[in-house]
Design a protein around this motif. Structure first.
Motif, PDB file in Angstrom:
ATOM      1  N   TYR A   1       1.355   9.016 -12.154  1.00 48.55           N
ATOM      2  CA  TYR A   1       0.616   9.630 -10.734  1.00 48.55           C
ATOM      3  C   TYR A   1      -0.206   8.461 -10.157  1.00 48.55           C
ATOM      4  O   TYR A   1      -0.590   9.307  -8.965  1.00 48.55           O
ATOM      5  CB  TYR A   1       0.990  11.461 -11.174  1.00 48.55           C
ATOM      6  CG  TYR A   1       0.535  11.677  -9.719  1.00 48.55           C
ATOM      7  CD1 TYR A   1       1.537  12.580  -8.602  1.00 48.55           C
ATOM      8  CD2 TYR A   1      -1.141  12.528  -8.716  1.00 48.55           C
ATOM      9  CE1 TYR A   1       1.293  12.470  -7.246  1.00 48.55           C
ATOM     10  CE2 TYR A   1      -0.578  13.183  -7.783  1.00 48.55           C
ATOM     11  CZ  TYR A   1       0.302  13.025  -6.720  1.00 48.55           C
ATOM     12  OH  TYR A   1       0.069  13.304  -5.579  1.00 48.55           O
ATOM     13  N   PHE A   2      -1.038   8.250 -11.318  1.00 45.35           N
ATOM     14  CA  PHE A   2      -2.151   7.973 -10.329  1.00 45.35           C
ATOM     15  C   PHE A   2      -1.923   7.003  -9.903  1.00 45.35           C
ATOM     16  O   PHE A   2      -3.060   6.737  -8.745  1.00 45.35           O
ATOM     17  CB  PHE A   2      -3.483   7.927 -11.731  1.00 45.35           C
ATOM     18  CG  PHE A   2      -4.331   7.122 -11.515  1.00 45.35           C
ATOM     19  CD1 PHE A   2      -5.328   7.594 -11.087  1.00 45.35           C
ATOM     20  CD2 PHE A   2      -4.490   5.325 -11.895  1.00 45.35           C
ATOM     21  CE1 PHE A   2      -6.913   6.703 -10.813  1.00 45.35           C
ATOM     22  CE2 PHE A   2      -5.764   4.366 -11.330  1.00 45.35           C
ATOM     23  CZ  PHE A   2      -6.923   5.551 -10.618  1.00 45.35           C
ATOM     24  N   PHE A   3      -1.635   5.979 -10.190  1.00 46.33           N
ATOM     25  CA  PHE A   3      -0.839   4.455  -9.182  1.00 46.33           C
ATOM     26  C   PHE A   3      -0.160   5.289  -8.529  1.00 46.33           C
ATOM     27  O   PHE A   3      -0.309   4.100  -7.313  1.00 46.33           O
ATOM     28  CB  PHE A   3      -0.356   3.778 -10.212  1.00 46.33           C
ATOM     29  CG  PHE A   3      -1.231   3.973 -11.209  1.00 46.33           C
ATOM     30  CD1 PHE A   3      -1.909   2.794 -11.200  1.00 46.33           C
ATOM     31  CD2 PHE A   3      -1.150   3.984 -13.108  1.00 46.33           C
ATOM     32  CE1 PHE A   3      -3.089   2.118 -12.368  1.00 46.33           C
ATOM     33  CE2 PHE A   3      -2.074   3.613 -13.752  1.00 46.33           C
ATOM     34  CZ  PHE A   3      -2.955   1.912 -13.761  1.00 46.33           C
ATOM     35  N   PHE A   4       1.045   5.951  -7.792  1.00 40.92           N
ATOM     36  CA  PHE A   4       2.103   6.207  -7.073  1.00 40.92           C
ATOM     37  C   PHE A   4       1.836   7.617  -6.664  1.00 40.92           C
ATOM     38  O   PHE A   4       2.535   7.301  -5.301  1.00 40.92           O
ATOM     39  CB  PHE A   4       2.431   6.438  -7.726  1.00 40.92           C
ATOM     40  CG  PHE A   4       3.755   5.044  -8.234  1.00 40.92           C
ATOM     41  CD1 PHE A   4       4.047   4.397  -7.901  1.00 40.92           C
ATOM     42  CD2 PHE A   4       3.373   4.827  -9.598  1.00 40.92           C
ATOM     43  CE1 PHE A   4       4.332   3.193  -8.437  1.00 40.92           C
ATOM     44  CE2 PHE A   4       3.578   3.931 -10.852  1.00 40.92           C
ATOM     45  CZ  PHE A   4       3.929   2.580  -9.748  1.00 40.92           C
ATOM     46  N   GLY A   5       0.968   7.980  -6.588  1.00 40.78           N
ATOM     47  CA  GLY A   5       0.634   9.198  -5.708  1.00 40.78           C
ATOM     48  C   GLY A   5      -0.515   9.735  -4.863  1.00 40.78           C
ATOM     49  O   GLY A   5      -1.262   8.862  -4.754  1.00 40.78           O
TER      50      GLY A   5
ATOM     51  N   LEU B   1       0.826  -1.254   0.174  1.00 41.33           N
ATOM     52  CA  LEU B   1      -0.104  -0.125  -0.007  1.00 41.33           C
ATOM     53  C   LEU B   1       0.914   1.660  -0.592  1.00 41.33           C
ATOM     54  O   LEU B   1       0.182   2.261  -0.679  1.00 41.33           O
ATOM     55  CB  LEU B   1      -1.216  -0.072   1.377  1.00 41.33           C
ATOM     56  CG  LEU B   1      -2.474  -1.128   1.213  1.00 41.33           C
ATOM     57  CD1 LEU B   1      -2.465  -0.719   2.656  1.00 41.33           C
ATOM     58  CD2 LEU B   1      -2.954  -0.967  -0.022  1.00 41.33           C
ATOM     59  N   SER B   2       1.758   1.489   0.528  1.00 43.91           N
ATOM     60  CA  SER B   2       2.903   2.433   0.464  1.00 43.91           C
ATOM     61  C   SER B   2       3.540   2.300  -0.605  1.00 43.91           C
ATOM     62  O   SER B   2       3.584   3.745  -0.740  1.00 43.91           O
ATOM     63  CB  SER B   2       4.121   2.325   1.908  1.00 43.91           C
ATOM     64  OG  SER B   2       5.210   1.270   1.109  1.00 43.91           O
ATOM     65  N   ILE B   3       4.067   1.472  -1.593  1.00 47.17           N
ATOM     66  CA  ILE B   3       4.059   2.058  -2.715  1.00 47.17           C
ATOM     67  C   ILE B   3       3.136   1.958  -3.567  1.00 47.17           C
ATOM     68  O   ILE B   3       3.186   2.766  -4.881  1.00 47.17           O
ATOM     69  CB  ILE B   3       4.848   0.598  -3.109  1.00 47.17           C
ATOM     70  CG1 ILE B   3       6.074  -0.127  -2.686  1.00 47.17           C
ATOM     71  CG2 ILE B   3       5.425   0.227  -5.101  1.00 47.17           C
ATOM     72  CD1 ILE B   3       7.191  -1.554  -2.462  1.00 47.17           C
ATOM     73  N   LEU B   4       2.268   1.527  -3.453  1.00 50.57           N
ATOM     74  CA  LEU B   4       0.891   1.926  -4.577  1.00 50.57           C
ATOM     75  C   LEU B   4       0.084   1.986  -3.895  1.00 50.57           C
ATOM     76  O   LEU B   4      -1.277   1.507  -3.702  1.00 50.57           O
ATOM     77  CB  LEU B   4       0.539   0.682  -5.148  1.00 50.57           C
ATOM     78  CG  LEU B   4       1.859   0.456  -6.444  1.00 50.57           C
ATOM     79  CD1 LEU B   4       1.196  -1.045  -7.434  1.00 50.57           C
ATOM     80  CD2 LEU B   4       1.225   0.601  -7.369  1.00 50.57           C
ATOM     81  N   PRO B   5      -0.195   3.156  -3.182  1.00 51.78           N
ATOM     82  CA  PRO B   5      -1.291   4.155  -3.258  1.00 51.78           C
ATOM     83  C   PRO B   5      -2.282   4.168  -3.447  1.00 51.78           C
ATOM     84  O   PRO B   5      -3.800   4.455  -2.639  1.00 51.78           O
ATOM     85  CB  PRO B   5      -1.161   6.166  -2.312  1.00 51.78           C
ATOM     86  CG  PRO B   5       0.787   5.848  -2.776  1.00 51.78           C
ATOM     87  CD  PRO B   5       0.533   4.373  -3.696  1.00 51.78           C
TER      88      PRO B   5
ATOM     89  N   ASP C   1       1.386  11.969   1.615  1.00 50.60           N
ATOM     90  CA  ASP C   1       3.299  10.990   2.110  1.00 50.60           C
ATOM     91  C   ASP C   1       4.544  11.960   1.715  1.00 50.60           C
ATOM     92  O   ASP C   1       4.551  11.658   0.219  1.00 50.60           O
ATOM     93  CB  ASP C   1       3.600   9.582   2.370  1.00 50.60           C
ATOM     94  CG  ASP C   1       4.744   9.255   2.803  1.00 50.60           C
ATOM     95  OD1 ASP C   1       5.777   9.881   2.719  1.00 50.60           O
ATOM     96  OD2 ASP C   1       4.694   7.977   2.937  1.00 50.60           O
ATOM     97  N   SER C   2       4.948  12.604   2.268  1.00 45.60           N
ATOM     98  CA  SER C   2       6.075  13.956   1.263  1.00 45.60           C
ATOM     99  C   SER C   2       7.210  12.636   1.032  1.00 45.60           C
ATOM    100  O   SER C   2       7.362  13.001  -0.379  1.00 45.60           O
ATOM    101  CB  SER C   2       6.663  14.697   2.302  1.00 45.60           C
ATOM    102  OG  SER C   2       8.357  13.822   3.495  1.00 45.60           O
ATOM    103  N   ASN C   3       7.591  11.318   1.132  1.00 47.30           N
ATOM    104  CA  ASN C   3       8.824  10.650   0.502  1.00 47.30           C
ATOM    105  C   ASN C   3       7.756   9.660  -0.165  1.00 47.30           C
ATOM    106  O   ASN C   3       8.952   9.640  -1.532  1.00 47.30           O
ATOM    107  CB  ASN C   3       9.542   9.571   1.668  1.00 47.30           C
ATOM    108  CG  ASN C   3       9.952  10.422   3.277  1.00 47.30           C
ATOM    109  OD1 ASN C   3      10.663  11.060   2.787  1.00 47.30           O
ATOM    110  ND2 ASN C   3       9.515  10.409   3.572  1.00 47.30           N
ATOM    111  N   GLN C   4       6.699   9.857  -1.112  1.00 44.50           N
ATOM    112  CA  GLN C   4       6.032   8.912  -1.711  1.00 44.50           C
ATOM    113  C   GLN C   4       5.274   9.933  -2.755  1.00 44.50           C
ATOM    114  O   GLN C   4       5.837   9.175  -3.535  1.00 44.50           O
ATOM    115  CB  GLN C   4       4.818   8.385  -0.696  1.00 44.50           C
ATOM    116  CG  GLN C   4       3.715   8.047  -2.033  1.00 44.50           C
ATOM    117  CD  GLN C   4       5.605   6.465  -2.457  1.00 44.50           C
ATOM    118  OE1 GLN C   4       5.302   5.492  -2.162  1.00 44.50           O
ATOM    119  NE2 GLN C   4       4.676   6.629  -3.015  1.00 44.50           N
ATOM    120  N   GLU C   5       5.204  11.377  -1.946  1.00 46.17           N
ATOM    121  CA  GLU C   5       5.356  12.273  -3.322  1.00 46.17           C
ATOM    122  C   GLU C   5       6.741  11.928  -3.710  1.00 46.17           C
ATOM    123  O   GLU C   5       6.473  12.775  -5.320  1.00 46.17           O
ATOM    124  CB  GLU C   5       5.276  13.183  -2.694  1.00 46.17           C
ATOM    125  CG  GLU C   5       3.619  13.673  -2.539  1.00 46.17           C
ATOM    126  CD  GLU C   5       2.282  13.323  -3.321  1.00 46.17           C
ATOM    127  OE1 GLU C   5       2.433  14.040  -4.450  1.00 46.17           O
ATOM    128  OE2 GLU C   5       1.845  12.284  -3.232  1.00 46.17           O
TER     129      GLU C   5
END
Length: 796
Positions: free
Chosen positions: A119-123, A58-62, A369-373
């Motif tokens: 970005y749809f998948f990872f943002g 979930l953290s990799i693919l929000p 999440d700033s790092n995931q962004e």
């Protein structure tokens, strides 16, 4: 009722808490109890379980955290309307901003398609619109024009309206340069995100970002002037390139292409009027009217039917290829030439995106999440670079439209991508007759908000001169030194302001406000009174190696306590004490020898003890000249009379001036050429005398200083240099009002190792004051004007 509530009084009865007592009550845990050992943390990180695997995925693919729960009934229609509105804005902005990047307009449309899908998948933000943006487009344009200038692509044969430039070859190489820069910037962002370096954007302060965007707007305007006036200025690079370009454009104004200028002026007037009308009616309209798209459609129709390109040689967009281009590998040989620009693109793009994302997240109550962004934006750029996209980030205008039109998730981004995809596949050829001057005008009008940021100068002048300096330095350096160097200079200057603030903090001596437990600066508050015998010193910044010496100097200046002189005096008195002890031993031996020889009773003749605390007097022995040379602020402490064993000791404090002859008449008899002789060999008495002399040498005259309280509540850390500087303040009972994080550092720094000097940690300034007064036998606070007994509100 209001007056009673406003002046309500209270009484608190509790024991005075120091740090040791506080730990006994609260049972502070040790570091090993609060934090597992490294081996345990390592094992836990390698341990695999289903919940941990789920959290990792979930953290990799929000997108997996919200898409399975997506409600078409509640969010489908708002996201569709919002996506269509944003997609319509993508079309004119994508083509217009591609001119800022010195690329063909179709690549602006590509940059509005692929990164949005990634970005749809990872943002993690639900409301920002990823795609082309003014600043990133300008930064990419500075790279493409530097590495692929017109002079490097001369026309070998044939004729062309652009005289001697091979536009096809030039644009092809510029696309490679932009793609390589974008891939490098994306990889940097992904790498920073994986190492949890998302906090890097926090170093870009708001004044810095706003000044940077304002200066970027200036670069955008100058870059579009050639399309507005229809001229061809030279290409300049490096520092002052903006000035040289503007000068060249001004020199070419007599050669302005009038049909192009007419198209520019008419388009600008119509677009500004339409946008103002749109803003006036925004409260009554369900969605904003897409004025840019309407302007582009109208200008394309007029240009097509009036043949502006053929009849009036007005520059138009030209051929727009239909369909999607296949992915291609960027030219790796370009990477080394664009590394610096890529780093600047990575930082600036992320700073803009995360600031917008956190703004909308705070408004709508979710977390970004700033790092995931950072990872999401990096993947958008990296993948987009393989499809000939240039660097993207969140757009302020499109993100605001996506949020105000009711968008709730990134499904609105999918809808906007579909609009761009249909345009690329089927409708792109319709914009081939669009004048480039219209796209330049769209850029001009959209920069209106950035130019309004010049009003920050007035606001910052009223609130913070330092932030104003950051704004001005960023603005000037970015305008004159270009985007990449300007960013580096502004970051360095911002860091220097932080260092200067810690080196030039506000130092103050605190006093008590009568009848309260409040301690305020006695210089800025008229009712704050300094407590006799206690100096409470406070710095507005943490104490570390860069300002430790300044801290002691400020303590000397504010309180009159000269610690350096105090240390010199103490060392001299300790040396004298050792000499007196040696002389006492010799006298004792001679006396014992005489007793053995004479077979007489023991006799002890006390000697006269004299103390001196002044440098010149000790060295010259001429007391008359020395006393007159001293400053009026010096305090002299001398025994009022010769002290005999078991006799009471009376001290006199003399401030400046010359002491009377009565007080010093007994000092004339000196032995062994020294100004101090031994009257008693009692070590306790000598220690008290030495301590008293040192205290009197501090420079206080109004009352005797017996305690110093250092208020370290503003310190979040303290290093070894600062600890050494503080521990030089010997001979004083020191109370420290501390932060919890400073306690262990003070203990590790051996702050409490001195067995003679009393040092304590307290949880508040008031507790430290009460403790110091209790140690001196004072039962209550001294009464100043309009003061009260503090024990009416606080008891020991």
């Amino acid at each position: 009722m209001d007056s009673e509530r406003r002046y309500r009084k209270y009484r608190v009865e509790r024991e005075v808490l120091d740090e040791q007592r506080l730990e006994e009550i609260t049972q502070r845990k040790t570091l090993s109890e609060t934090r597992p050992p490294l081996t345990e943390r390592l094992k836990d990180s390698l341990r695999c379980s289903v919940p941990k695997l789920k959290r990792s995925v979930l953290s990799i693919l929000p997108v997996l955290s919200w898409l399975p729960k997506y409600s078409v009934w509640d969010s489908g229609m708002p996201d569709l309307i919002s996506g269509i509105s944003v997609g319509i804005m993508h079309l004119p902005q994508g083509m217009a901003y591609s001119l800022l990047a010195s690329l063909p307009p179709v690549f602006g449309l590509y940059s509005s398609l692929y990164p949005t899908l990634i970005y749809f998948f990872f943002g993690t933000s639900r409301h920002i619109s990823i795609g082309t943006f003014t600043m990133t487009s300008i930064m990419v344009g500075s790279v493409t024009e530097r590495l692929a200038p017109d002079t490097d692509f001369p026309m070998m044969n044939g004729t062309n309206s652009t005289a001697d430039v091979d536009i096809t070859a030039r644009d092809s190489y510029r696309v490679q340069v932009a793609a390589a820069t974008t891939v490098i910037a994306g990889l940097i962002q992904v790498l920073l995100g994986l190492v949890k370096f998302g906090f890097v954007a926090t170093y870009l302060s708001e004044p810095l970002v706003r000044a940077y965007t304002t200066a970027a707007a200036g670069h955008a305007v100058v870059a579009q002037l050639k399309y507005v006036f229809g001229v061809s200025p030279k290409r300049f690079h490096g520092p002052l390139s903006l000035v040289y370009t503007l000068k060249d454009v001004c020199s070419l104004l007599p050669k302005t292409h009038l049909p192009t200028l007419v198209v520019s002026v008419v388009s600008m007037v119509c677009l500004i009027a339409a946008k103002e009308l749109n803003s006036f009616l925004s409260a009554k309209l369900p969605v904003p009217v897409p004025m840019e798209l309407i302007t582009i459609a109208a200008a394309t129709l007029i240009s097509h039917y009036s043949h502006l390109s053929m009849n009036y040689t007005v520059s138009v967009v030209g051929e727009i290829p239909s369909g999607l281009s296949p992915p291609s590998i960027p030219d790796f040989s370009i990477f080394s030439d664009v590394m610096g620009d890529a780093i600047a693109l990575a930082i600036v793009g992320y700073a803009i995106s995360i600031s917008l994302g956190k703004t909308f997240a705070l408004k709508h109550g979710y977390k970004v999440d700033s790092n995931q962004e950072l990872v999401a934006l990096g993947l958008s750029n990296t993948v987009g670079g393989f499809f000939q996209c240039y660097s993207v980030c969140a757009s302020m205008s499109r993100s605001l439209i996506q949020e105000t039109t009711g968008g709730k998730t990134q499904m609105a981004g999918i809808a906007s991508s579909l609009i761009v995809l249909v345009t690329i596949l089927k409708l792109g050829s319709l914009f081939q007759e669009l004048p480039k001057a219209v796209l330049a005008v769209i850029v001009f009008v959209n920069l209106k908000g950035m130019f309004k940021q010049h009003s920050d100068i007035v606001t910052l002048w009223r609130h913070s001169k330092i932030d104003l300096m950051v704004w001005l330095v960023t603005w000037v350096s970015t305008l004159l030194l270009n985007m990449d160097v300007g960013l580096a200079v502004s970051l360095i200057f911002t860091m220097l302001t932080v260092i200067f603030r810690t080196q030039l903090p506000t130092y103050s001596v605190l006093g008590n406000v009568a009848g309260t437990e409040l301690y305020l600066d006695i210089e800025t508050h008229g009712e704050a009174r300094e407590i006799p015998g206690v100096t409470i010193f406070r710095s507005s910044a943490t104490v570390y190696f860069a300002n430790a010496a300044l801290y002691l100097e400020a303590l000397k200046e504010k309180s009159g306590i000269n610690i350096s002189d105090m240390l010199i005096y103490k060392k001299r008195q300790e040396a004298k004490q050792r000499r007196r002890e040696r002389r006492a031993e010799r006298r004792a031996k001679r006396q014992a020898e005489r007793e053995r020889r004479a077979q007489k009773e023991d006799k002890q003749v006390p000697a006269i003890e004299v103390f001196s605390v002044e440098d010149e007097w000790l060295e010259t022995g001429d007391k008359d000249d020395t006393w007159t040379k001293k400053e009026n602020g010096t305090v002299f402490v001398v025994p009022a009379s010769p002290r005999l064993p078991d006799s009471p000791n009376r001290w006199e404090y003399l401030k400046g001036g010359v002491p009377d002859s009565t007080s010093l008449s007994w000092m004339s008899e000196l032995q062994d050429g020294d100004t101090t002789t031994l009257g008693s060999s009692s070590e306790d008495t000598l220690s008290r005398d030495l301590e008293r002399v040192s205290l009197g040498s501090l420079g206080k005259w109004t009352w005797d200083i017996h305690s110093i309280i250092l208020d370290l509540s503003t310190a979040n850390f303290i290093d070894t240099v600062a600890i050494k500087a503080i521990t030089n303040s010997k001979d004083m009972q020191i109370g420290v009002r501390d932060q919890a994080c400073v306690v262990e550092q003070l203990e590790l720094g051996d702050f409490f190792s001195d067995t003679i000097t009393k040092r304590h940690l307290f949880t508040s300034v008031h507790d430290a004051v009460l403790f110091c007064l209790e140690q001196r036998g004072t039962s209550s606070f001294p009464k100043h004007e309009a003061s009260v007994d503090m024990h009416s509100s606080t008891k020991l």
